[in-house]
Scaffold this motif. Structure first.
Motif, short mmCIF file in Angstrom:
data_model
loop_
_atom_site.label_atom_id
_atom_site.label_comp_id
_atom_site.label_asym_id
_atom_site.label_seq_id
_atom_site.Cartn_x
_atom_site.Cartn_y
_atom_site.Cartn_z
N LEU A 81 5.23 -0.54 3.34
CA LEU A 81 5.56 -1.53 2.32
C LEU A 81 7.02 -1.96 2.42
O LEU A 81 7.35 -3.14 2.26
N SER A 82 7.91 -1.00 2.71
CA SER A 82 9.33 -1.32 2.81
C SER A 82 9.61 -2.23 4.01
O SER A 82 10.58 -3.00 4.00
N ALA A 83 8.75 -2.15 5.03
CA ALA A 83 8.90 -3.03 6.19
C ALA A 83 8.33 -4.41 5.91
O ALA A 83 8.96 -5.43 6.18
N LEU A 84 7.13 -4.45 5.33
CA LEU A 84 6.47 -5.73 5.11
C LEU A 84 7.09 -6.56 4.00
O LEU A 84 6.85 -7.76 3.91
N VAL A 85 7.91 -5.91 3.15
CA VAL A 85 8.57 -6.68 2.10
C VAL A 85 9.59 -7.65 2.73
O VAL A 85 10.00 -8.64 2.10
N ASP A 101 -4.98 -1.89 3.27
CA ASP A 101 -5.72 -3.16 3.27
C ASP A 101 -6.92 -3.06 2.33
O ASP A 101 -7.20 -3.99 1.55
N LYS A 102 -7.60 -1.93 2.36
CA LYS A 102 -8.76 -1.70 1.49
C LYS A 102 -8.37 -1.80 0.02
O LYS A 102 -9.11 -2.36 -0.80
N HIS A 103 -7.21 -1.26 -0.34
CA HIS A 103 -6.76 -1.27 -1.74
C HIS A 103 -5.89 -2.49 -2.06
O HIS A 103 -5.23 -2.52 -3.09
N ARG A 104 -5.87 -3.46 -1.14
CA ARG A 104 -5.23 -4.76 -1.37
C ARG A 104 -3.72 -4.67 -1.61
O ARG A 104 -3.15 -5.49 -2.34
N MET A 105 -3.09 -3.66 -1.01
CA MET A 105 -1.63 -3.62 -1.04
C MET A 105 -1.05 -4.53 0.04
O MET A 105 0.07 -5.02 -0.09
N ALA A 139 0.25 -6.78 -5.41
CA ALA A 139 -0.07 -5.39 -5.76
C ALA A 139 0.77 -4.43 -4.92
O ALA A 139 1.22 -3.38 -5.40
N GLY A 140 1.00 -4.79 -3.66
CA GLY A 140 1.82 -3.95 -2.79
C GLY A 140 3.27 -3.92 -3.23
O GLY A 140 3.92 -2.87 -3.19
#
Length: 250
Positions: A16-20, A57-61, A84-85
């Motif tokens: 998450l810290s990378a994709l932000v 991906d399954k939990h839509r983060m 959500a992520g």
């Protein structure tokens, strides 16, 4: 209290810290995390990386935005962080920063069985650790100073923390070693006698037995009775159970 998360592996937090910052495909994410030293900030296993990606991906983060192919390489799916992520990243960061949690470093485990070593050997090994630690502190301080000339301090705060923790450990070790080498450490003679005679001192045997007995009693008092477990009021149950004569009368 630690929150139970849909994807609790710390790799998810790193992803998450990378994709932000921008959308990436998994190989890019892994490359970036290694380059940033995130595998040194968090304990995670790279073998579970793609499983974590799928679960996020399954939990839509995260969500797939496109698939790309570079030359003859396999097609790669590019992911971006979802709302959500982002919420999960912020909430997780708040928990980690604000809430102390029990941690079990290997050094603490070693200290818990320090009595297994002769005090002279223990002192020598602790001195060896301190020498290595002081050398690492010097290197870390130099590296941090160099990084601060190029990188904003905000992105090096975890390195400052590591350095502070090592400084604190080194200071504590110096104090412990001073007591061991001067002979002022409490119980040092008893500790030494145990290793030199091979016999457990009477006071330590009594302490062990007393501690075990207390723990056993505390556990017994804490265990619920059958009535407490089932929630049944035995007094009421006995009073309301019909006798043989009353059943016959019915």
């Amino acid at each position: 209290m630690q929150k139970r998360r849909k994807v609790g592996n710390l790799l998810a937090l790193a992803v998450l810290s990378a994709l932000v910052q921008r959308p990436m495909h998994p190989y890019e994410i892994a490359t970036a995390l290694r380059a940033w030293g995130k595998d040194q900030d968090m304990e995670f296993k790279w073998g579970s990386f793609y499983t974590v990606i799928r679960n996020m991906d399954k939990h839509r983060m995260i969500e797939a935005v496109e698939s790309v192919r570079e030359g003859r390489r396999p097609e790669r799916t590019v992911y971006r962080i979802t709302d959500a992520g982002r919420a999960e990243l912020v909430d997780w960061a708040r928990e980690l920063v604000s809430t102390p949690m029990p941690e079990h470093p290997r050094f603490r485990a070693g200290l818990s069985v320090l009595a297994a070593l002769h005090p002279d050997e223990a002192a020598a090994l602790l001195r060896q650790r301190l020498d290595l630690l002081e050398d690492a502190i010097r290197q870390d301080r130099e590296a941090l100073g160099a990084h601060l000339r190029e990188v904003p301090r905000l992105f090096l705060v975890e390195s400052e923390y590591d350095l502070a923790m090592r400084d604190a450990e080194a200071s504590w070790l110096r104090g412990l070693l001073a007591e061991l080498t001067s002979g002022s450490y409490p119980g040092l003679d008893t500790w030494r006698a145990f290793h030199e005679t091979g016999e457990m001192p009477a006071e330590l045997t009594e302490l062990s037995e007393r501690t075990t007995a207390t723990a056993t009693a505390d556990r017994a008092n804490a265990e619920p009775t059958n009535a407490q477990t089932t929630g049944v009021d035995t007094t009421t149950q006995k009073a309301s159970t019909p006798t043989t004569s009353s059943r016959e009368a019915d």
